[in-house]
Write an enzyme that holds these catalytic residues in place. Structure first.
Site, PDB file in Angstrom:
ATOM      1  N   PRO A  37     -83.369-125.310 -86.920  1.00 53.29           N
ATOM      2  CA  PRO A  37     -84.635-124.752 -86.433  1.00 53.29           C
ATOM      3  C   PRO A  37     -84.952-123.487 -87.207  1.00 53.29           C
ATOM      4  CG  PRO A  37     -82.853-124.220 -84.918  1.00 53.29           C
ATOM      5  CD  PRO A  37     -82.269-125.119 -85.966  1.00 53.29           C
ATOM      6  N   MET A  38     -86.123-123.448 -87.845  1.00 47.70           N
ATOM      7  CA  MET A  38     -86.520-122.301 -88.656  1.00 47.70           C
ATOM      8  C   MET A  38     -87.943-121.899 -88.283  1.00 47.70           C
ATOM      9  SD  MET A  38     -84.953-123.585 -92.319  1.00 47.70           S
ATOM     10  CE  MET A  38     -85.467-125.299 -92.106  1.00 47.70           C
ATOM     11  N   VAL A  39     -88.137-120.650 -87.991  1.00 51.85           N
ATOM     12  CA  VAL A  39     -89.438-120.176 -87.528  1.00 51.85           C
ATOM     13  C   VAL A  39     -90.518-120.535 -88.544  1.00 51.85           C
ATOM     14  CG1 VAL A  39     -90.789-118.164 -86.848  1.00 51.85           C
ATOM     15  CG2 VAL A  39     -88.374-118.297 -86.229  1.00 51.85           C
ATOM     16  N   CYS A 139     -81.096-115.873 -82.985  1.00 52.66           N
ATOM     17  CA  CYS A 139     -82.023-115.092 -83.804  1.00 52.66           C
ATOM     18  C   CYS A 139     -81.620-113.616 -83.804  1.00 52.66           C
ATOM     19  CB  CYS A 139     -83.449-115.243 -83.280  1.00 52.66           C
ATOM     20  SG  CYS A 139     -84.665-114.339 -84.280  1.00 52.66           S
ATOM     21  N   HIS A 206     -73.327-120.814 -85.449  1.00 51.18           N
ATOM     22  CA  HIS A 206     -73.579-120.181 -86.738  1.00 51.18           C
ATOM     23  C   HIS A 206     -72.421-119.210 -86.981  1.00 51.18           C
ATOM     24  CE1 HIS A 206     -76.724-118.061 -89.517  1.00 51.18           C
ATOM     25  NE2 HIS A 206     -75.534-118.125 -90.073  1.00 51.18           N
ATOM     26  N   ASN A 241     -72.822-124.299 -88.665  1.00 52.46           N
ATOM     27  CA  ASN A 241     -73.966-123.777 -89.425  1.00 52.46           C
ATOM     28  C   ASN A 241     -73.499-122.590 -90.254  1.00 52.46           C
ATOM     29  OD1 ASN A 241     -76.965-121.911 -88.608  1.00 52.46           O
ATOM     30  ND2 ASN A 241     -76.618-123.268 -90.330  1.00 52.46           N
TER      31      ASN A 241
END
Length: 553
Positions: A37-39, A139, A206, A241
């Site tokens: 998921p990447m903004v 995040c 992550h 990740n």
């Protein structure tokens, strides 16, 4: 009454049982490749581009996440949902783009949130169009600190439990979560256990701490993920990740961590074919290039062309334009194709002034697939535009021109690649050898302290997709990109002043003090980059760089 119970009551019968954990993971095909998921960067068109590099028989092996959505806005504002999530055609229930069962599955929708009610309301709206809902707990950006979400919830384990548990109990589909590691393995393990106890079906880890971002990103710690694998229940579904730069890193990560799947963010942005298989020798065709040393990759003009065709076909709903075959050395048009384009004259004509065009009070609906194009192309073409600044300038001006402007950029990219390929063949590869001779002459340096070895491993000609290799914190400090904080510099100066006036056994301690320019150690033994809060990046005050924010989750 729970959402599932209400559905059963309203339907006069039982609803399909909600699967959990490994049973759920197996039901979606046990995917090993995961698009992070990447903004504003893992939107539908980019997911489709990534999926296009896997054969139809292996589509279930790739799981994709949506960009991170703001739960409260998603739940309360129809305009926000329309601008970010296009699951059905306007004013209909017909499946369209995001989560379309025939083309965009498996798919997880990710939210950031700090209120269980807002998260549940948003998740209920997304649930019919995805396989699971994911909670962002990773995040690290300043906006997440200000909004109190993402990695800045990790001190409030009770809230994290309630957020996940609410979805686990009330949502008709599974809930998953993505976290970052904490300062110790033991604390990270307890964090992971809390997330799983709350009801998460899949845990993504992550391998970096919250403060590892921008110039302080450094290397992800796969050993911590392996520690979690060995200490969590064996039925736990675990995704890893971090450190995925090239296709070969995927298998290395699986073996090193024992994870069920590997997630890629920046590696996928640089090479959307990172999860695909390279064609065999002699089967390259026009989209893949292989050099005389056997190394190669997908051509940037071919990847961009494929991306543009997806935008035309799905986002615009029109057939892509007719295109001539991509240039390869030996084509009859070699001479013409190898000439560099005059990119200053190929742009679409400027728009007429407002007074010369009909006015309309209705603005077109924002489309996440179009708003992301320019950022994607700057990332994808990073090495090409660093060399060909005229293409860079054209791309910088392209956002307002829409698809016609991006088509002009594509034409320029194709021309530059043709010239590069022709030059490589004309010189027998020496044009590329000359370019990298200085890099290969450098020593690799100690692992974890030098990125030279990684650059040698990843470096390809500029016409091939390849990762952006970040300098490690010690290298960034040596270049002046980051420096010790003001408080740390004052303490260091004070220690040096005290040491200069005091000797042990008649020997000055000056020789043991760390010079101000030393970017590696503080007080001779503690790596500066490992001290929480000791380093301040001169660029962090501007939230680092845009691409760091895009892949922060």
């Amino acid at each position: 009454m729970s959402e599932r119970a209400q559905a059963a009551s309203a339907g006069g019968g039982e609803v399909k049982a909600k699967l959990h954990g490994r049973a759920f993971y197996e039901s979606i095909g046990s995917p090993k490749f995961i698009v992070a998921p990447m903004v504003d960067q893992s939107e539908f068109a980019w997911r489709m581009l990534t999926r296009s590099y896997l054969p139809s028989s292996e589509q279930s092996n790739l799981l994709a996440y949506t960009p991170m959505f703001h739960a409260r806005l998603f739940a309360q504002e129809d305009k926000y949902r329309r601008a970010h999530f296009q699951a059905t055609r306007p004013d209909t229930t017909e499946p369209w783009l995001d989560g379309n069962p025939s083309i965009d599955r498996p798919l997880f929708v990710q939210f950031c949130a700090n209120d269980p009610a807002h998260l549940l309301a948003a998740a209920k709206l997304a649930a019919p169009h995805c396989d699971a809902v994911d909670l962002n707990l990773g995040c690290p950006q300043g906006i997440a600190r200000k909004g109190h979400y993402g990695a800045f919830l990790q001190e409030d384990q009770d809230l994290i439990f309630r957020l996940i548990n609410t979805l686990h109990k009330e949502l008709p589909i599974p809930v998953t979560a993505k976290i970052r590691i904490l300062e110790t393995r033991e604390k990270t393990l307890e964090y992971a256990r809390n997330v799983l106890r709350a009801g998460a079906s899949i845990l993504t880890v992550h391998g970096r701490r919250r403060e590892q971002k921008g110039h302080l990103t450094g290397v992800a710690d796969w050993d911590v993920i392996r520690y979690l694998r060995e200490n969590l229940p064996p039925e736990t579904v675990l995704f890893a990740n971090g450190n995925i730069l090239q296709a070969g890193d995927v298998q290395r990560c699986l073996e090193a961590t024992g994870a069920d799947g590997v997630m890629s963010a920046e590696g996928n942005l640089s090479d959307p074919a990172i999860f695909g298989r390279a064609p065999g020798v002699g089967e390259e065709g026009r989209e893949y290039w292989r050099g005389k040393d056997g190394k190669g990759g997908w051509r940037v003009d071919a990847v961009m062309r494929r991306y543009m065709d997806i935008l035309h076909r799905y986002a615009e709903g029109v057939d892509p334009p007719q295109r001539r075959p991509l240039f390869i050395p030996g084509d009859e048009e070699a001479a013409a194709g190898a000439e560099a384009a005059d990119t200053t004259t190929d742009e679409p004509p400027a728009k007429k002034r407002r007074k010369d065009t009909p006015t309309s009070n209705k603005r077109p609906e924002p489309n996440p697939n179009f708003s992301a194009v320019q950022s994607h192309l700057f990332h994808l073409l990073r090495h090409l535009v660093s060399r060909h600044t005229d293409v860079r300038d054209m791309l910088a001006r392209s956002s307002r021109g829409g698809m016609p402007a991006f088509e002009c950029v594509l034409a320029a990219v194709e021309s530059k690649v043709a010239a590069g390929l022709a030059e490589y063949e004309r010189t027998g590869g020496s044009s590329w050898d000359d370019e990298v001779r200085e890099l290969y002459a450098r020593e690799d340096g100690p692992e974890g302290e030098s990125s030279v070895g990684t650059m040698k491993r990843c470096k390809r000609p500029w016409w091939v997709v390849q990762p952006i290799v970040r300098p490690l914190p010690s290298e960034a400090m040596a270049k002046g990109a980051i420096r010790p904080s003001k408080k740390d510099r004052q303490e260091q100066k004070k220690e040096q002043e005290e040491a200069s006036g005091k000797g042990i056994g008649g020997k000055s301690e000056d020789s043991a003090a760390v010079p101000e320019g030393d970017g590696k150690k503080k007080n001779g033994n503690v790596p500066v980059e490992e001290e929480n809060g000791d380093l301040q990046s001169t660029e962090q005050q501007k939230d680092l760089a845009a691409r760091d924010e895009l892949v922060a989750g």
